[in-house]
Design a protein around this motif. Sequence first.
Motif, PDB file in Angstrom:
ATOM      1  N   GLN A  39       1.068  -1.252  -0.197  1.00 52.68           N
ATOM      2  CA  GLN A  39       0.004  -0.229  -0.003  1.00 52.68           C
ATOM      3  C   GLN A  39       0.913   1.398  -0.211  1.00 52.68           C
ATOM      4  O   GLN A  39       0.490   2.615  -1.025  1.00 52.68           O
ATOM      5  N   THR A  40       1.979   1.638   0.754  1.00 55.89           N
ATOM      6  CA  THR A  40       2.693   2.296   0.827  1.00 55.89           C
ATOM      7  C   THR A  40       3.562   2.682  -0.611  1.00 55.89           C
ATOM      8  O   THR A  40       3.493   3.837  -1.322  1.00 55.89           O
ATOM      9  N   VAL A  41       3.842   1.519  -0.986  1.00 53.82           N
ATOM     10  CA  VAL A  41       4.161   1.686  -2.317  1.00 53.82           C
ATOM     11  C   VAL A  41       3.813   1.855  -3.623  1.00 53.82           C
ATOM     12  O   VAL A  41       4.229   2.934  -4.458  1.00 53.82           O
ATOM     13  N   THR A  42       2.222   1.627  -3.291  1.00 54.49           N
ATOM     14  CA  THR A  42       1.457   1.680  -4.862  1.00 54.49           C
ATOM     15  C   THR A  42       0.697   3.476  -4.282  1.00 54.49           C
ATOM     16  O   THR A  42      -0.091   3.816  -5.400  1.00 54.49           O
ATOM     17  N   SER A  43       0.748   3.823  -3.100  1.00 54.82           N
ATOM     18  CA  SER A  43      -0.052   4.991  -2.623  1.00 54.82           C
ATOM     19  C   SER A  43      -1.735   4.768  -2.705  1.00 54.82           C
ATOM     20  O   SER A  43      -2.474   5.517  -2.617  1.00 54.82           O
ATOM     21  N   ILE A  44      -2.213   3.056  -2.656  1.00 55.77           N
ATOM     22  CA  ILE A  44      -3.680   3.289  -2.281  1.00 55.77           C
ATOM     23  C   ILE A  44      -3.770   3.115  -0.801  1.00 55.77           C
ATOM     24  O   ILE A  44      -2.614   2.810   0.504  1.00 55.77           O
ATOM     25  N   GLN A  45      -5.042   4.124  -0.338  1.00 60.70           N
ATOM     26  CA  GLN A  45      -5.166   4.702   0.935  1.00 60.70           C
ATOM     27  C   GLN A  45      -6.367   3.465   1.416  1.00 60.70           C
ATOM     28  O   GLN A  45      -6.608   4.048   2.383  1.00 60.70           O
ATOM     29  N   GLU A  46      -6.301   2.564   1.590  1.00 60.80           N
ATOM     30  CA  GLU A  46      -7.278   1.369   1.399  1.00 60.80           C
ATOM     31  C   GLU A  46      -7.781   1.202   3.014  1.00 60.80           C
ATOM     32  O   GLU A  46      -6.767  -0.085   2.512  1.00 60.80           O
ATOM     33  N   GLN A  47      -8.329   1.362   3.580  1.00 57.34           N
ATOM     34  CA  GLN A  47      -7.791   0.312   5.063  1.00 57.34           C
ATOM     35  C   GLN A  47      -8.435  -0.904   5.071  1.00 57.34           C
ATOM     36  O   GLN A  47      -8.234  -1.706   5.823  1.00 57.34           O
ATOM     37  N   THR A  48      -9.372  -1.655   4.971  1.00 54.74           N
ATOM     38  CA  THR A  48     -10.091  -3.065   4.298  1.00 54.74           C
ATOM     39  C   THR A  48      -8.867  -3.427   3.594  1.00 54.74           C
ATOM     40  O   THR A  48      -9.755  -4.446   3.200  1.00 54.74           O
ATOM     41  N   LEU A  49      -8.576  -3.189   3.126  1.00 57.87           N
ATOM     42  CA  LEU A  49      -7.478  -3.813   1.463  1.00 57.87           C
ATOM     43  C   LEU A  49      -7.172  -5.362   2.534  1.00 57.87           C
ATOM     44  O   LEU A  49      -6.709  -6.174   1.784  1.00 57.87           O
ATOM     45  N   THR A  50      -6.457  -4.864   3.553  1.00 56.98           N
ATOM     46  CA  THR A  50      -5.633  -6.107   4.042  1.00 56.98           C
ATOM     47  C   THR A  50      -6.845  -6.850   4.920  1.00 56.98           C
ATOM     48  O   THR A  50      -5.981  -8.237   5.603  1.00 56.98           O
ATOM     49  N   PHE A  51      -7.347  -7.038   4.929  1.00 59.70           N
ATOM     50  CA  PHE A  51      -8.726  -8.378   5.771  1.00 59.70           C
ATOM     51  C   PHE A  51      -8.985  -9.795   5.102  1.00 59.70           C
ATOM     52  O   PHE A  51      -8.549 -10.313   5.881  1.00 59.70           O
ATOM     53  N   VAL A  52      -9.489  -9.067   3.721  1.00 59.21           N
ATOM     54  CA  VAL A  52      -9.615 -10.504   3.295  1.00 59.21           C
ATOM     55  C   VAL A  52      -7.833 -11.488   2.847  1.00 59.21           C
ATOM     56  O   VAL A  52      -8.195 -12.649   3.873  1.00 59.21           O
ATOM     57  N   PRO A  53      -7.108 -10.635   2.941  1.00 63.43           N
ATOM     58  CA  PRO A  53      -5.772 -11.544   2.469  1.00 63.43           C
ATOM     59  C   PRO A  53      -5.569 -11.599   3.963  1.00 63.43           C
ATOM     60  O   PRO A  53      -4.899 -13.421   3.999  1.00 63.43           O
ATOM     61  N   LYS A  54      -5.769 -11.208   5.019  1.00 63.03           N
ATOM     62  CA  LYS A  54      -5.365 -12.110   6.121  1.00 63.03           C
ATOM     63  C   LYS A  54      -6.390 -12.609   7.487  1.00 63.03           C
ATOM     64  O   LYS A  54      -5.238 -14.353   7.350  1.00 63.03           O
ATOM     65  N   ILE A  55      -7.403 -13.160   6.718  1.00 65.57           N
ATOM     66  CA  ILE A  55      -8.333 -13.856   6.952  1.00 65.57           C
ATOM     67  C   ILE A  55      -7.653 -15.234   6.215  1.00 65.57           C
ATOM     68  O   ILE A  55      -8.178 -16.372   6.610  1.00 65.57           O
ATOM     69  N   LEU A  56      -8.057 -15.075   5.325  1.00 67.96           N
ATOM     70  CA  LEU A  56      -7.861 -16.137   3.768  1.00 67.96           C
ATOM     71  C   LEU A  56      -6.216 -16.665   4.353  1.00 67.96           C
ATOM     72  O   LEU A  56      -5.744 -18.356   4.583  1.00 67.96           O
ATOM     73  N   ALA A  57      -5.311 -16.108   4.684  1.00 65.13           N
ATOM     74  CA  ALA A  57      -3.417 -16.061   5.155  1.00 65.13           C
ATOM     75  C   ALA A  57      -3.959 -16.640   6.785  1.00 65.13           C
ATOM     76  O   ALA A  57      -3.461 -18.494   6.653  1.00 65.13           O
ATOM     77  N   VAL A  58      -4.847 -16.857   7.336  1.00 63.01           N
ATOM     78  CA  VAL A  58      -4.547 -17.396   9.034  1.00 63.01           C
ATOM     79  C   VAL A  58      -5.817 -18.738   8.935  1.00 63.01           C
ATOM     80  O   VAL A  58      -5.660 -19.465   9.673  1.00 63.01           O
ATOM     81  N   PHE A  59      -6.839 -18.559   7.566  1.00 66.51           N
ATOM     82  CA  PHE A  59      -7.464 -19.682   7.491  1.00 66.51           C
ATOM     83  C   PHE A  59      -6.975 -21.485   7.081  1.00 66.51           C
ATOM     84  O   PHE A  59      -6.886 -22.508   7.443  1.00 66.51           O
ATOM     85  N   ILE A  60      -5.688 -20.488   5.992  1.00 69.54           N
ATOM     86  CA  ILE A  60      -4.742 -22.134   5.291  1.00 69.54           C
ATOM     87  C   ILE A  60      -3.578 -21.882   6.191  1.00 69.54           C
ATOM     88  O   ILE A  60      -3.869 -23.188   7.172  1.00 69.54           O
ATOM     89  N   THR A  61      -3.553 -21.234   7.623  1.00 70.68           N
ATOM     90  CA  THR A  61      -3.119 -21.707   8.135  1.00 70.68           C
ATOM     91  C   THR A  61      -3.376 -22.293   9.393  1.00 70.68           C
ATOM     92  O   THR A  61      -2.528 -23.555   9.934  1.00 70.68           O
ATOM     93  N   ILE A  62      -4.991 -22.270   9.967  1.00 67.62           N
ATOM     94  CA  ILE A  62      -5.525 -22.946  11.068  1.00 67.62           C
ATOM     95  C   ILE A  62      -5.665 -24.322   9.910  1.00 67.62           C
ATOM     96  O   ILE A  62      -4.814 -25.715  10.125  1.00 67.62           O
ATOM     97  N   ILE A  63      -5.322 -24.830   8.917  1.00 68.30           N
ATOM     98  CA  ILE A  63      -5.702 -25.963   8.070  1.00 68.30           C
ATOM     99  C   ILE A  63      -4.263 -26.534   8.580  1.00 68.30           C
ATOM    100  O   ILE A  63      -4.934 -27.929   8.072  1.00 68.30           O
TER     101      ILE A  63
END
Length: 89
Positions: A39-63
């Motif tokens: 987000q810093t490199v591309t200057s994207i200031q979307e606050q909700t962008l992190t939620f979906v990848p984090k949820i997917l990564a945590v779900f895969i880690t749980i699996i």
Amino acid sequence: MSTSDVVDIASQAIWLIIKCAAPMLLVSLIVGLIISIFQTVTSIQEQTLTFVPKILAVFITIIICGDWILTSILQFIQELFGKFGDFVR
């Protein structure tokens, strides 16, 4: 059952919680850091962008780590129940 037994069981339980939660927390931290850098490199200031990848990564880690986590918890419970007769005295 003495006070030292209670403290020992509590410390083992807290250590087990930390040990079982660590993989999910570390993966969430790393994914969040990577997305923040992106987000810093591309200057994207979307606050909700992190939620979906984090949820997917945590779900895969749980699996991936779920069997190990369940085995650790079951070993602790079996050890605790095995000593139950000593605790009652």
